[in-house]
Design an enzyme around this catalytic site. Structure first.
Site, short mmCIF file in Angstrom:
data_model
loop_
_atom_site.label_atom_id
_atom_site.label_comp_id
_atom_site.label_asym_id
_atom_site.label_seq_id
_atom_site.Cartn_x
_atom_site.Cartn_y
_atom_site.Cartn_z
N CYS A 71 40.08 37.84 39.53
CA CYS A 71 38.90 37.58 40.37
C CYS A 71 37.85 38.68 40.27
O CYS A 71 36.67 38.42 39.98
CB CYS A 71 39.32 37.31 41.81
SG CYS A 71 39.98 38.74 42.72
N HIS A 109 40.28 39.02 47.51
CA HIS A 109 39.69 38.04 46.59
C HIS A 109 38.18 38.12 46.67
O HIS A 109 37.60 38.37 47.73
CB HIS A 109 40.15 36.62 46.94
CG HIS A 109 39.76 35.61 45.89
ND1 HIS A 109 40.36 35.58 44.64
CD2 HIS A 109 38.81 34.64 45.87
CE1 HIS A 109 39.81 34.61 43.92
NE2 HIS A 109 38.87 34.04 44.63
N HIS A 122 34.52 31.34 40.98
CA HIS A 122 35.52 32.41 40.95
C HIS A 122 36.63 32.11 39.95
O HIS A 122 36.72 31.02 39.38
CB HIS A 122 36.11 32.62 42.35
CG HIS A 122 36.86 31.43 42.90
ND1 HIS A 122 37.78 31.53 43.92
CD2 HIS A 122 36.83 30.10 42.58
CE1 HIS A 122 38.28 30.34 44.22
NE2 HIS A 122 37.72 29.47 43.43
#
Length: 346
Positions: A258, A307, A319
């Protein structure tokens, strides 16, 4: 309304990625789906366990990324300290030669000054630290000896600092190894759980993930104005990576975790971001409301800030979500991760 399609990518970019689709394909090649029994209701929680393991693996990945970034920084510092120590040692050797020349001249002229005798025979610190001792030598010798002592102390300090950094580097490398083992263990356990399912159940999971990837490659993003020119450039770079695989610890250009995706994308826009999602959470101006986000803003997710992705417009995040998935668009509301805040860069 803007429509974004998944770019065509060479097949070899997906080599080596742990994917649910691949696991299902292997299972179906060895067992006929038509021969499977009806789904076992006791196994309905297995998918949830696998999802939790993948989430835990991505959280551990961010800790691994932080340790790796620290190790790389320490390695650079150690190199600087070692190079500086080598330079100072060279200067000290030059001073020692000059002092030796003075001592040789005194010896030939009938005697060796006590201060030089001490210097050449043992550590002169205890002698030279007493200022009164310097009246035994001339001004030129006094200045030379004082400079030698100062350089010697500086070199010793440089070596102590280099040694401390080396210890820190060794400790950080050990942490890297532990994090790597933790991540690999979680991924192996997820695969083990996946293997307890029937081929039909695996095929269903693979189909769901494939649908999510395909749906996430083409979405309506609206026509919201970008956060800033550089953020827009970074977001555009990230959009060009749609369809590429999640790989833990990867920073592109052909696979990403990520924070690897966000840091890579901003590098393309000429901005250097910290490596981890936690560090990126404090890298710019905080945006607390989803309604105030603009395309190109970072979105920080999960209570532990583990994240990160790009706000894409129309309630979507762009993402690299988890093992087995691809870089894709996804509804923030349906991502399964709590929104913490946004970050505006540039």
């Amino acid at each position: 309304m803007a429509s974004h399609r998944r770019p065509k990518q060479p097949g070899q970019r997906f080599t080596g990625v742990l994917t649910v689709t691949a696991a299902a394909a292997v299972a179906m090649s060895t067992q006929s789906a038509s021969a499977d029994p009806l789904p076992d209701p006791n196994k309905k929680g297995v998918q949830a366990q696998i999802d939790r393991l993948y989430e835990s693996a991505t959280q551990a990945t961010e800790k691994y990324n932080g340790a790796k970034e620290k190790a790389e920084g320490l390695q650079k510092q150690v190199k600087v300290f070692q190079e500086e120590a080598a330079r100072k040692q060279g200067e000290l050797n030059g001073l020692r030669e000059r002092l030796g020349t003075v001592a040789a001249g005194q010896y030939r002229s009938g005697g060796l000054d006590p201060s030089l005798q001490l210097l050449l025979s043992q550590d002169p610190d205890s002698y030279l630290e007493r200022a009164a001792a310097l009246d035994r030598v001339g001004d030129r010798q006094s200045a030379l000896l004082t400079e030698f002592l100062s350089r010697q102390r500086s070199l010793q300090q440089q070596r102590r600092e280099a040694t401390a950094k080396l210890r820190d580097l060794d400790s950080t490398r050990q942490e890297l190894g532990r994090r790597k083992t933790e991540i690999q263990g979680k991924l192996r356990e997820a695969q083990r759980l996946l293997n307890t399912l029937t081929a039909r159940e695996r095929a269903r999971i693979a189909a769901e993930e494939d649908r999510a990837n395909r749906a996430g490659a083409r979405v309506e993003l609206g026509d919201e104005t970008g956060a800033s020119p550089r953020a827009a450039a970074a977001f555009s770079a990230a959009q060009s990576r749609v369809g590429l695989p999640y790989v833990w610890g990867a920073t592109g250009p052909n696979s990403f975790d990520c924070s690897g995706l966000t840091s890579w994308a901003f590098r393309q826009a000429g901005i250097s971001l910290p490596r981890t999602s936690q560090a990126q959470a404090g890298a710019g101006t905080r945006i607390n409301s989803l309604g105030d986000l603009r395309p190109g803003d970072l979105i920080i997710m999960r209570t532990d800030l583990s994240h990160v992705g790009f706000y894409a417009g129309n309630g979507q995040i762009l993402h690299s979500p988890k093992p087995g998935a691809q870089v894709r668009y996804e509804s923030i509301a349906r991502s399964g991760m709590p929104f913490m805040w946004g970050v505006r860069i540039g």
